[in-house]
Structure formats: structure tokens, C-alpha cells
Design a protein around this motif. Structure first.
Motif, PDB file in Angstrom:
ATOM      1  N   PHE A 108       0.854  -1.203   0.000  1.00  0.00           N
ATOM      2  CA  PHE A 108       0.000   0.000   0.000  1.00  0.00           C
ATOM      3  C   PHE A 108       0.885   1.247   0.000  1.00  0.00           C
ATOM      4  N   ARG A 109       1.887   1.257   0.868  1.00  0.00           N
ATOM      5  CA  ARG A 109       2.802   2.399   0.983  1.00  0.00           C
ATOM      6  C   ARG A 109       3.633   2.563  -0.287  1.00  0.00           C
ATOM      7  N   PHE A 110       4.120   1.464  -0.861  1.00  0.00           N
ATOM      8  CA  PHE A 110       4.950   1.545  -2.067  1.00  0.00           C
ATOM      9  C   PHE A 110       4.159   2.141  -3.230  1.00  0.00           C
ATOM     10  N   VAL A 111       2.943   1.622  -3.412  1.00  0.00           N
ATOM     11  CA  VAL A 111       2.126   2.060  -4.548  1.00  0.00           C
ATOM     12  C   VAL A 111       1.640   3.495  -4.354  1.00  0.00           C
ATOM     13  N   SER A 112       1.242   3.842  -3.121  1.00  0.00           N
ATOM     14  CA  SER A 112       0.622   5.152  -2.905  1.00  0.00           C
ATOM     15  C   SER A 112       1.641   6.259  -2.641  1.00  0.00           C
ATOM     16  N   GLN A 113       2.860   5.920  -2.195  1.00  0.00           N
ATOM     17  CA  GLN A 113       3.822   6.972  -1.862  1.00  0.00           C
ATOM     18  C   GLN A 113       5.091   6.952  -2.699  1.00  0.00           C
ATOM     19  N   LEU A 114       5.437   5.816  -3.293  1.00  0.00           N
ATOM     20  CA  LEU A 114       6.671   5.781  -4.076  1.00  0.00           C
ATOM     21  C   LEU A 114       6.426   5.719  -5.585  1.00  0.00           C
ATOM     22  N   LEU A 115       5.535   4.830  -6.007  1.00  0.00           N
ATOM     23  CA  LEU A 115       5.246   4.720  -7.453  1.00  0.00           C
ATOM     24  C   LEU A 115       4.715   6.039  -8.008  1.00  0.00           C
ATOM     25  N   THR A 116       3.955   6.769  -7.174  1.00  0.00           N
ATOM     26  CA  THR A 116       3.381   8.043  -7.614  1.00  0.00           C
ATOM     27  C   THR A 116       4.476   9.060  -7.951  1.00  0.00           C
ATOM     28  N   GLN A 117       5.621   8.939  -7.276  1.00  0.00           N
ATOM     29  CA  GLN A 117       6.747   9.843  -7.572  1.00  0.00           C
ATOM     30  C   GLN A 117       7.285   9.635  -8.990  1.00  0.00           C
ATOM     31  N   PHE A 118       6.990   8.456  -9.552  1.00  0.00           N
ATOM     32  CA  PHE A 118       7.455   8.146 -10.906  1.00  0.00           C
ATOM     33  C   PHE A 118       6.291   8.185 -11.899  1.00  0.00           C
ATOM     34  N   SER A 119       5.229   8.902 -11.473  1.00  0.00           N
ATOM     35  CA  SER A 119       4.043   9.093 -12.321  1.00  0.00           C
ATOM     36  C   SER A 119       3.383   7.785 -12.742  1.00  0.00           C
ATOM     37  N   VAL A 120       3.404   6.796 -11.856  1.00  0.00           N
ATOM     38  CA  VAL A 120       2.595   5.592 -12.054  1.00  0.00           C
ATOM     39  C   VAL A 120       1.416   5.719 -11.097  1.00  0.00           C
ATOM     40  N   ASP A 121       0.220   5.786 -11.647  1.00  0.00           N
ATOM     41  CA  ASP A 121      -0.985   6.044 -10.868  1.00  0.00           C
ATOM     42  C   ASP A 121      -1.647   4.720 -10.454  1.00  0.00           C
ATOM     43  N   HIS A 122      -2.614   4.817  -9.559  1.00  0.00           N
ATOM     44  CA  HIS A 122      -3.264   3.591  -9.062  1.00  0.00           C
ATOM     45  C   HIS A 122      -4.710   3.869  -8.670  1.00  0.00           C
ATOM     46  N   THR A 123      -5.505   2.805  -8.630  1.00  0.00           N
ATOM     47  CA  THR A 123      -6.854   2.869  -8.067  1.00  0.00           C
ATOM     48  C   THR A 123      -7.008   1.674  -7.129  1.00  0.00           C
ATOM     49  N   PHE A 124      -7.382   1.964  -5.871  1.00  0.00           N
ATOM     50  CA  PHE A 124      -7.658   0.879  -4.929  1.00  0.00           C
ATOM     51  C   PHE A 124      -9.111   0.436  -5.089  1.00  0.00           C
ATOM     52  N   VAL A 125      -9.321  -0.872  -5.146  1.00  0.00           N
ATOM     53  CA  VAL A 125     -10.683  -1.397  -5.299  1.00  0.00           C
ATOM     54  C   VAL A 125     -10.944  -2.534  -4.311  1.00  0.00           C
ATOM     55  N   ASP A 126     -12.229  -2.812  -4.121  1.00  0.00           N
ATOM     56  CA  ASP A 126     -12.631  -3.998  -3.371  1.00  0.00           C
ATOM     57  C   ASP A 126     -12.543  -5.162  -4.351  1.00  0.00           C
ATOM     58  N   MET A 127     -11.509  -6.008  -4.216  1.00  0.00           N
ATOM     59  CA  MET A 127     -11.270  -7.055  -5.217  1.00  0.00           C
ATOM     60  C   MET A 127     -12.215  -8.240  -5.103  1.00  0.00           C
ATOM     61  N   THR A 128     -13.098  -8.204  -4.095  1.00  0.00           N
ATOM     62  CA  THR A 128     -14.104  -9.270  -4.037  1.00  0.00           C
ATOM     63  C   THR A 128     -15.259  -8.899  -4.973  1.00  0.00           C
ATOM     64  N   ASN A 129     -15.187  -7.683  -5.545  1.00  0.00           N
ATOM     65  CA  ASN A 129     -16.256  -7.176  -6.402  1.00  0.00           C
ATOM     66  C   ASN A 129     -15.727  -6.957  -7.831  1.00  0.00           C
ATOM     67  N   ILE A 130     -16.035  -7.910  -8.723  1.00  0.00           N
ATOM     68  CA  ILE A 130     -15.481  -7.880 -10.087  1.00  0.00           C
ATOM     69  C   ILE A 130     -15.918  -6.627 -10.854  1.00  0.00           C
ATOM     70  N   GLU A 131     -17.183  -6.203 -10.640  1.00  0.00           N
ATOM     71  CA  GLU A 131     -17.665  -4.994 -11.323  1.00  0.00           C
ATOM     72  C   GLU A 131     -16.848  -3.771 -10.951  1.00  0.00           C
ATOM     73  N   GLU A 132     -16.483  -3.688  -9.684  1.00  0.00           N
ATOM     74  CA  GLU A 132     -15.692  -2.544  -9.220  1.00  0.00           C
ATOM     75  C   GLU A 132     -14.302  -2.545  -9.882  1.00  0.00           C
ATOM     76  N   ILE A 133     -13.736  -3.721 -10.084  1.00  0.00           N
ATOM     77  CA  ILE A 133     -12.435  -3.821 -10.755  1.00  0.00           C
ATOM     78  C   ILE A 133     -12.573  -3.356 -12.199  1.00  0.00           C
ATOM     79  N   GLU A 134     -13.627  -3.854 -12.852  1.00  0.00           N
ATOM     80  CA  GLU A 134     -13.877  -3.532 -14.253  1.00  0.00           C
ATOM     81  C   GLU A 134     -14.002  -2.018 -14.452  1.00  0.00           C
ATOM     82  N   LYS A 135     -14.720  -1.364 -13.540  1.00  0.00           N
ATOM     83  CA  LYS A 135     -14.929   0.078 -13.626  1.00  0.00           C
ATOM     84  C   LYS A 135     -13.627   0.854 -13.431  1.00  0.00           C
ATOM     85  N   ALA A 136     -12.701   0.261 -12.679  1.00  0.00           N
ATOM     86  CA  ALA A 136     -11.459   0.978 -12.342  1.00  0.00           C
ATOM     87  C   ALA A 136     -10.420   0.896 -13.466  1.00  0.00           C
ATOM     88  N   ILE A 137     -10.622  -0.038 -14.410  1.00  0.00           N
ATOM     89  CA  ILE A 137      -9.645  -0.221 -15.487  1.00  0.00           C
ATOM     90  C   ILE A 137      -9.675   0.966 -16.454  1.00  0.00           C
TER      91      ILE A 137
END
Ligand SMILES: *Cc1c(COP(=O)(O)O)cnc(C)c1O
Length: 391
Positions: A108-137
Motif C-alpha cells: 500500500f505504501r509503495f504504490v501510494s507513496q513511491l510509485l506516484t513519484q514516478f508518475s505511475v498512478d493507481h486505483t484501490f478497489v474492493d477485489m471481491t467485487n469484479i464490477e468494481e475492478i472492471e470500472k477501475a480499469i
């Protein structure tokens, strides 16, 4: 090699893939504690030149995890986080990651605080919910990152469904397989691209080293991982590679016993009036139980439970004699941890509450002690902790 069962492969994997200590026939691999290797002639290179790029003891661990995960190539790193971070180095600026919100805190810390410094973005989702994953793509989504079962509520993600979604969107899937190990879950067989491990946990199994592993089935991805490993340089040292190999040999023996005990403990706690709720994939009542058993063969050795309000949490911890009270999991000794003040302490209280990480929640990683002793210890601690508050 593939004709053999897991418990045979775990002992012979590296050797069968070509490793043999030829000079002496030593059964245990020598710890090649050498940073550099002699080159016979100007233009003649041996199999090893410098230990960041390759070391015989480390290579044996890498071969072993590749065999156990049905992979093409494995890579050993200085920690689980080093393996995970190195895998993320396959991304480029402008890329996007879809990742489970129940991911391990360090990730969580690597993706939200370090990857962002290199302009790699992210979306956190509830992975038990396939529709939510689909919407985040998004069009630039390059990786979908899975952890199943997740921490600390053992939430289950449908691996096949996420892999199908990723393939349809030209994204890779990474999966943290720390909780299940290759004994119980083989994500590469389900189409996952890179499997990651904190080998600090069940694979080494003795609370002695920090180590990480990555495995892939794809030759191109293997080349990229090798490049990242050699370039970033967070490799596992020869000594710890040896220790990890020794630990892995008993994985099946340890984990089968721990799992059997965990199942017994989960059933007892689920019917205990001092416990409000038990989270364990091995219980038929667990959310995601059926999906879990369609992709894994066991509930594993980790469970979480919510103490009833009438139990004093401090007293419960003080009264316990056997489990060590610590962060980490997956060792020969049972380890009890308190997510709210340990793994999820950095999270604001309302975020924790929203995720069901109550102050009364505990996580138990069951070791290989006698199960009756463990049960008796838990029973007496719950009893003592209840008495105080009622008094
Ligand atoms: C411990 C852990 C990690 C991090 O591994 P380290 O070896 O501590 O760097 C990653 N994922 C999971 C699920 C873990 O439990």
C-alpha cells in the motif's frame, strides 16, 4: 520433475534441475559466500561472474520456487517488499495499476507513496467485487494486483475472473501468494503473470530471515524481472538463500500440521461465546469459501477473530502463554498480532473501521505446537479476560 508430488519436489527440485555440488557431492548446497568469480580467459565467461547478477546458492532457491510454482523462472530478493517493488519496476511513467484495497501495508505504501513519484498512478478497489475492478480499469492500466486471501480478514478474490478481465484489457496480473504458498495455491496455473512471495513467512518458516521471491511463466517477463533484479540490486544474499532452502524443505510438513490445527481452532472459536466472529477461509461460513476452494486446496494456517465486547483485549494478550505477540506470521511458533496497532496502525481509525479492522480484532498464525496445548491456552486466556471485565 513434474511427475512427482509436491513433498518430493520440495526436497529435490533444485538438484533435479541441474544443480549438484560436483566437487564433493555435498547433500546440502555450499553457501557460496563469494561476491566475484574467477574468469579463466579474457573472452571466456563462466556461469557466474558477480553475485548481484547471479550466485549459485541463490540460483538454487530460484530454481526451487520456479519448480514449486510450476513457473519458468524464479528470482530471490532481500525481502518480500524488494520482490514486490522490483516487479513494479516493470512499469513506466504514465501507467496505471488497479490494486486491492486490502493489500499488505508495505505494498500500500509503495504504490501510494513511491510509485506516484514516478508518475505511475493507481486505483484501490474492493477485489471481491469484479464490477468494481472492471470500472477501475483505464486505457493505461498495465497491472492488476491481487492478494488472496488478503490481510487481515482473509478476503477472497476470484483469481480466474480477474485474470480474464486483465487479459481482455491487455493488463498483467501480479499476485501475492504469501498466505497460501505454492503448497496450496498455484496462481501461474490459473493464468497469473507474476507470483510474489514474502519468503519471510511460511516458506522459510522459522522467524529467522527476511526474504522475497518472484516467479513467472513467461520468458519475456523473466528477462525483464532479471534486468530489474540485477539493476535495482535488491538480491537475497548467499547465506539467507541457504537458510531459506533449509526452511522450504519442511514447508509441507510444517504447514499441513499448522493448517490442521488452525481448522480445529477456527471451529472452536466460531462456537465460543467470548468470540463475536471468526475469519477463516476453511470455515464453510466464510465469505468467499467456495471461490477459495475452487482455486486453492486448503484454508491455510492464518485466521482472524473478533473478541466479544465483554472480553478485555489487554488482559487476553497478557494471559496468553504460548503464542508470541508480534508482527509477522508463518512460523513454527504461533504468532498472535493485533492489526489495529500493528500492521494497520498507520491507517486513520475511520478507514480501519470501514475495513472491519476493529480494535477487538486479532490475527493468529498457527504454529506447529501441540494443538491441545494451544486450545487450552486460548480457552484460559479468554476466561481470565472475561472475569476481569465482569468483576
Ligand atoms: C510480510 C508480507 C509482505 C512483505 O514481506 P517482507 O518480507 O516483510 O518484506 C508482503 N505481503 C504479505 C502478504 C506479507 O505478509
Amino acid at each position: 520433475m513434474s511427475k512427482h508430488q509436491f513433498d518430493t519436489k520440495v526436497i529435490h527440485a533444485g538438484v533435479q534441475r541441474g544443480f549438484q555440488e560436483r566437487k564433493t557431492g555435498a547433500v546440502n548446497p555450499p553457501i557460496y559466500q563469494s561476491s566475484t568469480f574467477h574468469q579463466d580467459q579474457l573472452n571466456q565467461f563462466g556461469p557466474f561472474d558477480y553475485s548481484r547478477s547471479g550466485n549459485p546458492t541463490r540460483e538454487l532457491v530460484e530454481e526451487t520456487i520456479a519448480v514449486l510454482e510450476n513457473g519458468y523462472k524464479g528470482f530471490a530478493f532481500a525481502s518480500g517488499m524488494a520482490a514486490i517493488s522490483s516487479a513494479f519496476l516493470l512499469l513506466e511513467s504514465g501507467d496505471h495499476v488497479v490494486i486491492t484495497k486490502d493489500v499488505y501495508g508495505g505494498t500500500f505504501r509503495f504504490v501510494s507513496q513511491l510509485l506516484t513519484q514516478f508518475s505511475v498512478d493507481h486505483t484501490f478497489v474492493d477485489m471481491t467485487n469484479i464490477e468494481e475492478i472492471e470500472k477501475a480499469i483505464q486505457p493505461n492500466t498495465k497491472v492488476i494486483y491481487i492478494e488472496t486471501p488478503a490481510n487481515p480478514l482473509l478476503q477472497v478474490t476470484d483469481i480466474r475472473a480477474v485474470v480474464a478481465l486483465a487479459k481482455a484489457n491487455n493488463a498483467l496480473t501480479f499476485l501475492d501468494n504469501t498466505f497460501m504458498t505454492p503448497l496450496y495455491q498455484n496462481p501461474l496455473d490459473l493464468g497469473v503473470d507474476i507470483v510474489l512471495h514474502s519468503a519471510t513467512k511460511f516458506l522459510s518458516g522459522h522467524s529467522d530471515i527476511i526474504a522475497g521471491l518472484a516467479v513467472t511463466n513467461d520468458e519475456e517477463l523473466a528477462k525483464k524481472l532479471q534486468f530489474a533484479q540485477n539493476t535495482f540490486g535488491a538480491i537475497l544474499g548467499a547465506h539467507d538463500s541457504f537458510t531459506l532452502l533449509q526452511g522450504m524443505k519442511t514447508l509441507e510438513t510444517r504447514l499441513e500440521k499448522s493448517t490442521k490445527s488452525a481448522t480445529q481452532i477456527a471451529e472452536i472459536l466460531a462456537n465460543h461465546d467470548a468470540i463475536e466472529k471468526v475469519y477463516y477461509p476453511g470455515l464453510a461460513s466464510h465469505k468467499g469459501h467456495d471461490i477459495h476452494f475452487s482455486q486453492a486446496t486448503s484454508g491455510g494456517a492464518v485466521l482472524s477473530f473478533l473478541l466479544d465486547e465483554k472480553i478485555d483485549s489487554n488482559r487476553f494478550v497478557e494471559q496468553l502463554e504460548l503464542p508470541v505477540f508480534a508482527v509477522s506470521l508463518g512460523a513454527v511458533e504461533s504468532i498472535l498480532s493485533h492489526p489495529a496497532t500493528m500492521s494497520h496502525a498507520a491507517m486513520p481509525p475511520h478507514e480501519r473501521q470501514a475495513r472491519g479492522i476493529d480494535d477487538r480484532l486479532f490475527r493468529l498464525s498457527v504454529g506447529i505446537e501441540n494443538v491441545d496445548d494451544l486450545i487450552e491456552d486460548l480457552q484460559q486466556a479468554l476466561k481470565q479476560a472475561a472475569l476481569v471485565k465482569n468483576a
